[in-house]
Design a protein around this motif. Structure first.
Motif, PDB file in Angstrom:
ATOM      1  N   SER A  97      -6.366  -0.023   1.648  1.00 45.66           N
ATOM      2  CA  SER A  97      -6.396   0.420   3.039  1.00 45.66           C
ATOM      3  C   SER A  97      -4.984   0.575   3.580  1.00 45.66           C
ATOM      4  O   SER A  97      -4.133  -0.275   3.337  1.00 45.66           O
ATOM      5  CB  SER A  97      -7.164  -0.589   3.896  1.00 45.66           C
ATOM      6  N   PRO A  98      -4.731   1.646   4.318  1.00 45.77           N
ATOM      7  CA  PRO A  98      -3.376   1.872   4.834  1.00 45.77           C
ATOM      8  C   PRO A  98      -3.065   1.080   6.095  1.00 45.77           C
ATOM      9  O   PRO A  98      -1.977   1.175   6.628  1.00 45.77           O
ATOM     10  CB  PRO A  98      -3.379   3.364   5.126  1.00 45.77           C
ATOM     11  N   LYS A 152      -4.961  10.329   1.231  1.00 50.34           N
ATOM     12  CA  LYS A 152      -5.325  10.505  -0.174  1.00 50.34           C
ATOM     13  C   LYS A 152      -4.971   9.266  -0.981  1.00 50.34           C
ATOM     14  O   LYS A 152      -5.700   8.878  -1.900  1.00 50.34           O
ATOM     15  CB  LYS A 152      -4.620  11.735  -0.749  1.00 50.34           C
ATOM     16  N   GLY A 153      -3.846   8.640  -0.641  1.00 48.91           N
ATOM     17  CA  GLY A 153      -3.452   7.420  -1.334  1.00 48.91           C
ATOM     18  C   GLY A 153      -4.466   6.322  -1.154  1.00 48.91           C
ATOM     19  O   GLY A 153      -4.801   5.597  -2.107  1.00 48.91           O
ATOM     20  N   ALA A 154      -4.983   6.186   0.067  1.00 48.47           N
ATOM     21  CA  ALA A 154      -6.002   5.170   0.327  1.00 48.47           C
ATOM     22  C   ALA A 154      -7.274   5.460  -0.461  1.00 48.47           C
ATOM     23  O   ALA A 154      -7.917   4.552  -1.003  1.00 48.47           O
ATOM     24  CB  ALA A 154      -6.302   5.112   1.815  1.00 48.47           C
ATOM     25  N   THR A 177       0.840  -1.210   0.000  1.00 49.20           N
ATOM     26  CA  THR A 177       0.000   0.000   0.000  1.00 49.20           C
ATOM     27  C   THR A 177       0.869   1.252   0.000  1.00 49.20           C
ATOM     28  O   THR A 177       0.592   2.210  -0.728  1.00 49.20           O
ATOM     29  CB  THR A 177      -0.935   0.038   1.224  1.00 49.20           C
ATOM     30  N   ARG A 178       1.943   1.245   0.808  1.00 48.74           N
ATOM     31  CA  ARG A 178       2.819   2.417   0.847  1.00 48.74           C
ATOM     32  C   ARG A 178       3.511   2.630  -0.497  1.00 48.74           C
ATOM     33  O   ARG A 178       3.682   3.762  -0.945  1.00 48.74           O
ATOM     34  CB  ARG A 178       3.872   2.253   1.949  1.00 48.74           C
ATOM     35  N   VAL A 179       3.919   1.548  -1.127  1.00 53.99           N
ATOM     36  CA  VAL A 179       4.542   1.656  -2.447  1.00 53.99           C
ATOM     37  C   VAL A 179       3.537   2.240  -3.438  1.00 53.99           C
ATOM     38  O   VAL A 179       3.887   3.101  -4.261  1.00 53.99           O
ATOM     39  CB  VAL A 179       5.034   0.280  -2.934  1.00 53.99           C
ATOM     40  N   ALA A 180       2.287   1.811  -3.349  1.00 50.11           N
ATOM     41  CA  ALA A 180       1.245   2.327  -4.248  1.00 50.11           C
ATOM     42  C   ALA A 180       1.032   3.822  -4.037  1.00 50.11           C
ATOM     43  O   ALA A 180       0.837   4.577  -4.996  1.00 50.11           O
ATOM     44  CB  ALA A 180      -0.060   1.569  -4.018  1.00 50.11           C
ATOM     45  N   TYR A 181       1.079   4.259  -2.769  1.00 50.94           N
ATOM     46  CA  TYR A 181       0.901   5.682  -2.484  1.00 50.94           C
ATOM     47  C   TYR A 181       2.071   6.494  -3.047  1.00 50.94           C
ATOM     48  O   TYR A 181       1.876   7.575  -3.629  1.00 50.94           O
ATOM     49  CB  TYR A 181       0.799   5.929  -0.973  1.00 50.94           C
ATOM     50  N   PRO A 203       5.789  -1.275   9.011  1.00 50.20           N
ATOM     51  CA  PRO A 203       5.504  -0.443   7.831  1.00 50.20           C
ATOM     52  C   PRO A 203       4.309   0.486   7.971  1.00 50.20           C
ATOM     53  O   PRO A 203       4.119   1.360   7.134  1.00 50.20           O
ATOM     54  CB  PRO A 203       5.256  -1.482   6.735  1.00 50.20           C
ATOM     55  N   GLN A 204       3.491   0.323   9.009  1.00 51.56           N
ATOM     56  CA  GLN A 204       2.343   1.220   9.173  1.00 51.56           C
ATOM     57  C   GLN A 204       2.535   2.163  10.358  1.00 51.56           C
ATOM     58  O   GLN A 204       1.582   2.695  10.903  1.00 51.56           O
ATOM     59  CB  GLN A 204       1.046   0.421   9.317  1.00 51.56           C
TER      60      GLN A 204
END
Length: 701
Positions: A323-324, A315-317, A29-33, A220-221
């Motif tokens: 989901s972050p 915003k990424g989520a 998810t972080r990479v996607a953001y 990572p979160q």
């Protein structure tokens, strides 16, 4: 027993698989953001970047600037790497009792070493807890979440020690030098039966396993995402510190997209800039040294990074639908909690009305930055705060047309007359009249005489128009005369370097100025430039090459250092005074020039150089950078006064600098403190001139 071990193995596989799945999910998810940002250009330079990894990540060089915190982190960092072998050994013991890592005759030495490492980590955990919750360092956050990682690490270490102690009782082992702590635990609990010890071993074994997997998912979160992001961040950090990206103003007239410049949305940042946000350690070192934060301004570099990070996560989520957070650890991420009770569409609709500048980051925060880069120098993971602030300023200035009124006046004057005061271009050369004994030819005059020059002396707007800085320009010119340096000035053809325009966010004006200056340089075949202005020095050396200009650019203290060391300038007159030296941010942190000014001062007979508490890499800004020279400080204390107070603490009679902006700010500081009669403020060139030139050749400042 075999059935139990089979069930234990299957449970371990299931729990471990789920833990690694959740870890991969959160990282993805972080990479996607981050991928929402603009694509970044990579310049290669693999060798230099790997050196940074060695010195900063494995050498912990930046962390060790704060010795206590640095030592704690080194103990945890290397301890946690080494203790993983012990964790593997413990997993083997739980899955196949009686077995261990196949280290043969060195296994006892291995277990002894592991216990030492484990104890070292526990000491670091206790020390870190003391620093945060007992000593209560201002820069460190407190509360449950801030200390959760200490609980995780402490639990991991204790579960290993107690698990090994229980196994010794279970297997009937005697106390051993190879496991002193486990042996002590086994002795204390020696009254337990082997069966009870076996049960307790597996209790501690599962505590260790679940804690390790929980830690894996938590990392990572949370702020501890830096464990993953910081090595990448260090590797991708700028090769030239503080260098700004060139904007492309070529507009596609057929495009239906709204035209904007700078960063107005979080996804307008480049991807490498967004990695910074998840690399942030939340250690507060940046805010601790920020001249704006420490003098009561709104800006906190750490808070700025955290607000940008949380906004990106939200915003990424909403944009990606990813989901972050994971259900078990929803508490780990504030942004995740906010999205937990709302649908993707509701979140997206809400965020449509959230303004990055205004709702997330305020204009007051952006306007407080002096671009000194002390925050970046202090950051242990090489986060780059200043370029983000300037990118946001660019949007404010060029897209929304917003600018501080005082700075706007200075910028308009630069645009019209080539100097911040709006004085006539024709008066730019008049500073030569200050001392008629100095030989200061223009390029045009030399050309008429059929002579050539080696160095173009860039006087700068300060040197040309500011009465105090003119004395620096004259002193330096006379020193070059004395050493036989062939130089020339542009005279009234000299303009502004464009640094102020670029740092306050007016990239369009900067590029216009740069193009005109480069044409002038090329017209006169300029190959070498020397200047008394560190801002011009930095921008000519590091940023003009992006616009096609290449030349050798040196600061006047670098030239003077070479001349003194080579015997071309000989300081003879004794100056029996105590002096402290203030480092210019654009000479020091931007370009690493710290020693030449100091060596010049040390070469002067009788002069005693005393360092301030904050010096060199950690020297405090004078408050003039980033266009702040032309703005009034209306919040908190004045930065220049705070720096002057630090200089006064050395009990020196002279405060020296190598930048006309710094000198002006420090001079104003001595006036504000009403000590201008007792403490002189002088440039290095002026002091050297007093020692090198005879009395009739130089006028004292």
């Amino acid at each position: 027993m075999k059935t139990f071990l089979l069930i234990n193995l299957l449970a371990f596989i299931a729990v471990a698989s789920y833990g690694f799945y959740l870890f991969a999910k959160v990282v993805a998810t972080r990479v996607a953001y981050i991928r929402l940002g603009q694509k970044s250009e990579f310049d290669g330079q693999i060798k230099e970047r790997l050196k940074k990894i060695v010195t900063i990540v494995f050498g912990q060089s930046k962390l060790l600037k704060d010795k206590k915190s640095g030592i704690i982190h080194v103990m945890m960092f290397y301890g946690f790497i080494l203790v993983q072998f012990g964790a593997i050994d413990m997993f083997i013991k739980g899955l196949a009792p009686g077995k261990h890592l196949p280290f043969g005759p060195v296994y006892p030495a291995f277990t002894f070493f592991q216990e030492i490492v484990t104890l070292t980590i526990l000491v670091a955990v206790i020390w870190a807890f003391y620093r945060r919750y007992v000593e209560k360092l201002v820069r460190l956050k407190r509360g449950f979440m801030a200390g959760l990682v200490l609980i995780f690490i402490g639990t991991l270490m204790l579960s290993v020690l107690f698990g090994n102690g229980m196994m010794m009782i279970w297997e009937g082992q005697q106390a051993s030098w190879a496991e002193p702590v486990a042996s002590l635990i086994a002795t204390v609990f020696g009254w337990m039966s082997p069966t009870a010890a076996m049960v307790m071993f597996f209790v501690f074994w599962w505590i260790h396993t679940v804690t390790l997997l929980a830690f894996l998912v938590y990392v990572p979160q949370s702020k501890h995402a830096h464990l993953i992001a910081s090595p990448i961040n260090v590797f991708l950090s700028k090769s030239v510190p503080g260098k700004l990206k060139k904007l492309d103003f070529d507009i596609d007239e057929d495009s239906e997209e709204e035209i904007s410049f700078g960063v107005g949305k979080i996804e307008d940042f480049e991807q490498y800039q967004l990695i910074d946000l998840y690399a942030c350690v939340e250690c507060g070192r940046c805010t601790d040294v920020c001249p704006a934060a420490t003098t009561g301004k709104m800006l906190s570099p750490m808070d700025l990074m955290l607000k940008l990070r949380d906004h990106l996560t939200e915003k990424g989520a909403a944009i990606t639908g990813k989901s972050p957070w994971v259900p078990t650890f929803a508490f780990a991420d504030t942004a995740g909690n906010q999205l937990a009770n709302s649908s993707r569409n509701e979140a997206a609709a809400t965020l449509e009305h959230v303004s990055l500048i205004g709702d997330v980051i305020t204009e007051e925060e952006l306007n407080a930055c002096t671009t000194c880069r002390n925050c970046e120098d202090a950051c242990p993971v090489m986060n780059e705060h200043v370029d983000k602030i300037i990118d946001l300023r660019r949007y404010l200035v060029m897209t929304e047309g917003k600018m501080d009124s005082d700075i706007q006046r200075a910028v308009m004057n630069i645009e019209r007359q080539g100097n911040p005061w709006g004085l006539s271009k024709k008066d730019r050369i008049k500073w030569r009249e200050l001392d008629e004994t100095a030989y200061i030819p223009t390029v045009k005059e030399l050309k008429k005489e059929g002579k050539e020059f080696e160095y173009l002396f860039w006087v700068s707007s300060m040197g040309a128009y500011d009465a105090r800085s003119q004395k620096i320009a004259v002193a330096f010119a006379k020193l070059m005369n004395k050493a036989g340096i062939r130089f020339a000035i542009l005279g009234n053809r000299e303009a502004n370097s464009g640094d102020t325009a670029r740092r306050i966010g007016n990239e369009f004006l900067f590029q216009e100025i740069a193009e005109k200056n480069i044409k002038e340089f090329q017209k006169h075949d300029v190959k070498k430039i020397v200047t008394i202005d560190p801002h011009a020095y930095n921008i000519f050396k590091n940023e003009y090459p992006d616009f096609g200009f290449e030349a050798e650019v040196i600061h006047h203290t670098q030239m003077l250092y070479d001349l003194v060391m080579n015997g071309m300038l000989k300081p003879t007159r004794r100056i029996a005074q105590k002096l402290t030296y203030h480092d210019s941010c654009y000479l020091g942190r931007y370009n690493g020039v710290y020693d030449p000014p100091r060596e010049i001062l040390r070469a002067i007979p009788g002069l005693e150089l005393v360092e301030m508490d904050r010096t060199k890499e950690n020297g405090m800004c004078c408050g003039a950078g980033g266009g702040m020279m032309w703005a009034e400080e209306t919040t908190g204390n004045r930065v220049n006064v705070a720096r002057t107070e630090q200089a006064m603490a050395t009990q020196s009679s002279i405060i020296s600098s190598a930048c006309p902006y710094c000198l002006t700010m420090l001079s104003d500081g001595t006036k504000a403190k009403e000590v201008e009669e007792d403490i002189s403020t002088m440039d290095v060139a002026e002091i050297l001139a007093l020692s090198v030139l005879v009395e009739e050749e130089v006028k004292s400042a």
